[in-house]
Design a protein around this motif. Sequence first.
Motif, short mmCIF file in Angstrom:
data_model
loop_
_atom_site.label_atom_id
_atom_site.label_comp_id
_atom_site.label_asym_id
_atom_site.label_seq_id
_atom_site.Cartn_x
_atom_site.Cartn_y
_atom_site.Cartn_z
N THR A 1 33.25 -9.72 16.96
CA THR A 1 33.52 -8.29 17.19
C THR A 1 34.99 -8.01 17.47
N ASP A 2 35.81 -9.04 17.52
CA ASP A 2 37.24 -8.87 17.79
C ASP A 2 37.96 -8.36 16.54
N ALA B 1 34.66 -10.33 5.80
CA ALA B 1 33.65 -11.34 6.15
C ALA B 1 33.23 -11.19 7.61
N ARG B 2 34.20 -10.97 8.50
CA ARG B 2 33.88 -10.78 9.93
C ARG B 2 33.00 -9.55 10.12
N TYR B 3 33.35 -8.45 9.43
CA TYR B 3 32.58 -7.21 9.57
C TYR B 3 31.17 -7.38 9.02
N ASP B 4 31.05 -8.03 7.86
CA ASP B 4 29.72 -8.26 7.29
C ASP B 4 28.85 -9.07 8.24
N CYS B 5 29.49 -10.00 8.95
CA CYS B 5 28.77 -10.80 9.93
C CYS B 5 28.26 -9.92 11.08
N CYS B 6 29.12 -9.01 11.55
CA CYS B 6 28.72 -8.06 12.61
C CYS B 6 27.52 -7.23 12.16
N VAL B 7 27.62 -6.71 10.94
CA VAL B 7 26.54 -5.87 10.40
C VAL B 7 25.26 -6.66 10.30
N ALA B 8 25.34 -7.91 9.83
CA ALA B 8 24.13 -8.75 9.68
C ALA B 8 23.47 -9.00 11.03
N ILE B 9 24.28 -9.30 12.06
CA ILE B 9 23.71 -9.53 13.39
C ILE B 9 23.08 -8.24 13.93
N GLY C 1 24.76 -5.07 26.87
CA GLY C 1 26.21 -5.06 26.69
C GLY C 1 26.62 -5.63 25.34
N LEU C 2 25.95 -6.72 24.96
CA LEU C 2 26.23 -7.36 23.66
C LEU C 2 25.91 -6.40 22.51
N ILE C 3 24.80 -5.70 22.61
CA ILE C 3 24.40 -4.76 21.55
C ILE C 3 25.41 -3.62 21.45
N GLY C 4 25.91 -3.19 22.61
CA GLY C 4 26.93 -2.14 22.60
C GLY C 4 28.21 -2.58 21.90
N LYS C 5 28.62 -3.82 22.16
CA LYS C 5 29.83 -4.34 21.49
C LYS C 5 29.62 -4.41 19.98
N PRO D 1 35.62 -2.49 9.08
CA PRO D 1 36.29 -3.80 9.02
C PRO D 1 37.77 -3.80 9.34
N TYR D 2 38.44 -2.66 9.24
CA TYR D 2 39.91 -2.68 9.28
C TYR D 2 40.52 -2.00 10.49
N LEU D 3 39.73 -1.30 11.30
CA LEU D 3 40.30 -0.57 12.44
C LEU D 3 40.35 -1.46 13.67
N SER D 4 41.50 -1.41 14.34
CA SER D 4 41.68 -2.19 15.56
C SER D 4 41.50 -1.29 16.76
#
Length: 521
Positions: free
Chosen positions: A450-451, A463-471, A488-492, A501-504
């Motif tokens: 989620t970082d 790839a990181r974002y797709d992983c977030c979406v899959a989880i 808390g984890l679900i909120g993150k 994927p691109y916003l910080s």
Amino acid sequence: MERGAAAPGELGAMLRAAADFASYPGVHGDDTVRQFLEQFPLPKLFGEADVPGVDETVTECLDKVFSSRYGASLLPSYGAFIQAGLLANSKIIRKLACKAVLHLFDKAEDNAAAVETVVQHNLYPLLINCLTEGDEEIAAIVLDAIKRLAETPKGSDIIFPPNGEGSVQLDKLAAQSSSMARIRILSLIAKLFTVSSYTATAIRDLNLLSIFEVEIKDRRDMLKTLSALEVLYELVEHPHSNIFLLKTNLFQLIIDVINDSSADSIIRSRAALISGRLLSSADAFTAIDQSCVTNLLLAIEKILKMEENQNTDEIESALETLGLIGTTSQGAQVLLTLSNVTRHVVESSFDRQGRGRQLAALHAFGSICGVDRPEDQRKLDGQAEECLKRLVYTMAGNSPKLTPSALLLSVLQQDPDIRIAGYRVISGLVVREWCLREVCSNSEIIRLVTDPTMETTKLGMDARYDCCVAISKALSSSHLLHEPSLSGLIGKLNDAVRRGPYLSERKGVEARPVVVPEERF
């Protein structure tokens, strides 16, 4: 070529104009071409095309003319010139004639007239002769020209006559040709194979695929065998190639190559990847005996089990092959239930002894887990799922990490390429309840995926974002969603998915100009 009547006084002017016309960087407009030809008609230009010293300038000019729609529309009226050019001794003239045929189909609006030109002037056998006898550049042009001919219904009948008695028999020609010419004929067959189901069926019915068998079977000349395999590798990219090729002797021959310890490793590697491509579609397993698949997996496992095998490229190709096979649910189930070969994929995925091997294994493991499949096809049948779970937990238990979550975390803590492959594995595995629980039990995995600052490349961010979406999706359909300890984890995860994927999270600092007094000396 037939010579036009260019008056001596106008020859210099014509050559200067031709040089200027040829040097134009783009494609001339039709009006420009028409005006040029009104001043310097085609017969006069043809008349100077084979004159030493000016032939290059004139042929480049003519190529510019024919690359326009107006110029290409004139070609059916000059079929005799094309015919003479294909028969010419000059390489420059032959090249121009071959390109003229290509322009005839690419730029002329009337395909019927283009095909009629080929028939009337018997250009197809001449093109085949240029393919087998010409240099590499001419051969490449001819391949494209014949492919364009085959893309028209009447044109494909020229190449594959319904009565089977064409002017060129490719199998007989290959038998009489040099090694280089045979490879070019194979390249032509591969190109024609991809044109349509009609041409692919014609190639099968004429048994032209047997030319590949002859070239691959004779492994005394490594370069020749490798060239044939490279062409076959391109052919099997075609979506329906497996339906045709798996019903020939080629697949068994490919297995024989992989099993041939005397063959060069690069040949075995290419053969393995061809087999992977052939089995990378769901319908492949309906067209082949299970025993053939078992023999292939045994051959690949032999490569992975060879302790003395220091050829990392061959090992990586073997792992990539398994990933290709595991792309479909049918292939993944075969890998997990028919042999022990997937064990090597899992072990290599978490083994840091060889980076290239680990990277190839992780990508293959992600494919087997279903990351490349539609979401409703990621899970496999009961036996395959049990095998997959057992492999992961056995690997974790035999490693210092002890748990699957610790194994997955160790992958995400490595370099960016390994991390990207790790995201793929998690994205595929997390649809399983046991893996979802492992991932959610490790807060460091959630922190990393989620970082938004974790990745710096687009590929890594996606790839990181797709992983977030899959989880997140896996959680939304799991009873874990309602566990208070995971709120808390679900909120993150939800925040990470909303960000994209691109916003910080960092707030941008507005740029301010800095004024610095000029230093004087």
